[in-house]
Design an enzyme around this catalytic site. Structure first.
Site, PDB file in Angstrom:
ATOM      1  N   ASP A  50     -49.485 -40.540  -8.698  1.00  0.00           N
ATOM      2  CA  ASP A  50     -50.208 -39.704  -7.732  1.00  0.00           C
ATOM      3  C   ASP A  50     -50.162 -38.221  -8.138  1.00  0.00           C
ATOM      4  O   ASP A  50     -49.234 -37.776  -8.805  1.00  0.00           O
ATOM      5  CB  ASP A  50     -49.560 -39.897  -6.358  1.00  0.00           C
ATOM      6  N   HIS A  72     -57.430 -36.725 -13.816  1.00  0.00           N
ATOM      7  CA  HIS A  72     -57.273 -38.145 -14.172  1.00  0.00           C
ATOM      8  C   HIS A  72     -57.168 -38.311 -15.694  1.00  0.00           C
ATOM      9  O   HIS A  72     -56.452 -39.177 -16.184  1.00  0.00           O
ATOM     10  CB  HIS A  72     -58.442 -38.966 -13.633  1.00  0.00           C
ATOM     11  N   LEU A 121     -43.571 -55.330 -24.182  1.00  0.00           N
ATOM     12  CA  LEU A 121     -43.736 -54.735 -22.843  1.00  0.00           C
ATOM     13  C   LEU A 121     -44.944 -55.389 -22.175  1.00  0.00           C
ATOM     14  O   LEU A 121     -46.008 -55.494 -22.785  1.00  0.00           O
ATOM     15  CB  LEU A 121     -43.978 -53.217 -22.958  1.00  0.00           C
TER      16      LEU A 121
HETATM   17  C1  FPP Z   1     -53.931 -40.672  -7.697  1.00  0.00           C
HETATM   18  O1  FPP Z   1     -54.049 -39.267  -7.779  1.00  0.00           O
HETATM   19  C2  FPP Z   1     -54.403 -41.258  -8.943  1.00  0.00           C
HETATM   20  C3  FPP Z   1     -55.420 -42.140  -9.042  1.00  0.00           C
HETATM   21  C4  FPP Z   1     -56.194 -42.633  -7.865  1.00  0.00           C
HETATM   22  C5  FPP Z   1     -55.864 -42.640 -10.341  1.00  0.00           C
HETATM   23  C6  FPP Z   1     -54.781 -42.856 -11.360  1.00  0.00           C
HETATM   24  C7  FPP Z   1     -55.400 -43.062 -12.673  1.00  0.00           C
HETATM   25  C8  FPP Z   1     -54.923 -42.588 -13.846  1.00  0.00           C
HETATM   26  C9  FPP Z   1     -53.674 -41.821 -14.020  1.00  0.00           C
HETATM   27  C10 FPP Z   1     -55.676 -42.857 -15.066  1.00  0.00           C
HETATM   28  C11 FPP Z   1     -55.182 -44.072 -15.804  1.00  0.00           C
HETATM   29  C12 FPP Z   1     -56.109 -45.141 -15.510  1.00  0.00           C
HETATM   30  C13 FPP Z   1     -56.251 -46.310 -16.171  1.00  0.00           C
HETATM   31  C14 FPP Z   1     -57.382 -47.142 -15.835  1.00  0.00           C
HETATM   32  C15 FPP Z   1     -55.359 -46.809 -17.221  1.00  0.00           C
HETATM   33  P1  FPP Z   1     -54.995 -38.526  -6.719  1.00  0.00           P
HETATM   34  O2  FPP Z   1     -56.351 -38.426  -7.311  1.00  0.00           O
HETATM   35  O3  FPP Z   1     -54.953 -39.240  -5.407  1.00  0.00           O
HETATM   36  O4  FPP Z   1     -54.293 -37.130  -6.635  1.00  0.00           O
HETATM   37  P2  FPP Z   1     -54.286 -36.172  -5.360  1.00  0.00           P
HETATM   38  O5  FPP Z   1     -53.520 -36.898  -4.279  1.00  0.00           O
HETATM   39  O6  FPP Z   1     -53.570 -34.978  -5.862  1.00  0.00           O
HETATM   40  O7  FPP Z   1     -55.710 -35.908  -4.996  1.00  0.00           O
END
Ligand code: FPP
Length: 252
Positions: A25, A42, A136
């Protein structure tokens, strides 16, 4: 050897969690703090995932589950949803050779149905190609929701004609997307939120939690090591009492 590598040796191998699950997150806030679009967060999160994957192999973790896209994430702006789909596709296109070489077995939990058929095919091919790797096991939770997983398990049990008296916790586990995967020992959530967000709600029954205010793109190997050290200090009782207390009870 880097200092962090030598420090991990101080954690006894039997205190390294077998299965770590991560709620990655804080990508959006990481980007906002830099005046960048959310997708840049992301992308940075994806770069970090690569580092954490490598560290997981080094630390001797056997199963890593990552929450990449939840059933609720469809409610985000279409551009962000499309961007996250593209990231999944890019990861497969660009990283699969390397992952395969490193002995990573790719698995998916969640429902593929709602994804573009071409992307579904790509995911299935990646799973097939890496199925014999065992260094893994990487479970990618994509279009995953814990409630959806349980609903899906119940539907399949009913379709299979399972009798009410035969339903046990063991059987339910075997009907989940995570069938055959041990429950997570440690769940890490970055960016400080104190909630489960529909992630592995059945499997998390006795998981240990580590929550850090660090945003996911900044959660580095050193902080990962700190999470593992914290886990190594935990007294896991699974609803019982610790052996030391038990000895005292018996002695008394
Ligand atoms: C939450 O942060 C994160 C996500 C919803 C996406 C996580 C995805 C990745 C790290 C990319 C890797 C992906 C794959 C397919 C391997 P948020 O956007 O909710 O952050 P915020 O709460 O600060 O808005």
């Amino acid at each position: 050897m880097a200092e962090s590598d030598s420090k991990i040796d101080t954690i006894p191998p039997d205190k390294i969690p077998r299965h770590v699950a991560i709620i990655m997150d804080g990508n959006g806030r990481w980007a906002l703090a830099r005046g960048l679009p959310r997708l840049a967060g992301h992308r940075a999160g994806t770069e970090n995932l690569r580092r954490i994957l490598r560290a997981s192999v080094e630390f001797g973790i056997k199963y890593l589950t990552i929450y990449a896209f939840s059933t609720e994430n469809w409610g985000r702006p279409p551009e962000e949803v499309r961007g996250l789909m593209r990231i999944l596709e890019d990861v497969i296109d660009r990283e699969l050779d390397e992952l395969d070489k490193e002995g990573v077995q790719l698995r998916h939990i969640g429902r593929l149905e709602r994804l573009d058929p071409r992307l579904q095919e790509k995911v299935l091919q990646a799973i097939e190609r890496t199925k014999d790797n065992d260094r893994l096991i990487l479970n990618v939770a994509f279009n995953y929701g814990g409630r959806d997983e349980i609903v899906c398990a119940i539907q399949r049990m009913i379709r299979d004609g399972v009798k009410a008296e035969d339903v046990t916790a063991e059987l339910v586990s075997r009907y989940l997307f995570t069938a055959g995967v041990p429950d997570p020992d440690l769940i890490i959530r970055t960016s400080g939120e104190l909630r489960i967000s529909n992630f592995l709600i059945w499997q998390a029954a006795y998981a240990e939690w580590y929550v850090t205010p660090t945003y996911w793109p900044d959660f580095d190997k050193e902080e990962f090591r700190r999470a593992l050290e914290a886990y190594a200090q935990r007294d896991r009782r699974f609803g019982g009492i610790s052996p030391a207390v038990e000895d005292k009870v018996h002695a008394g």
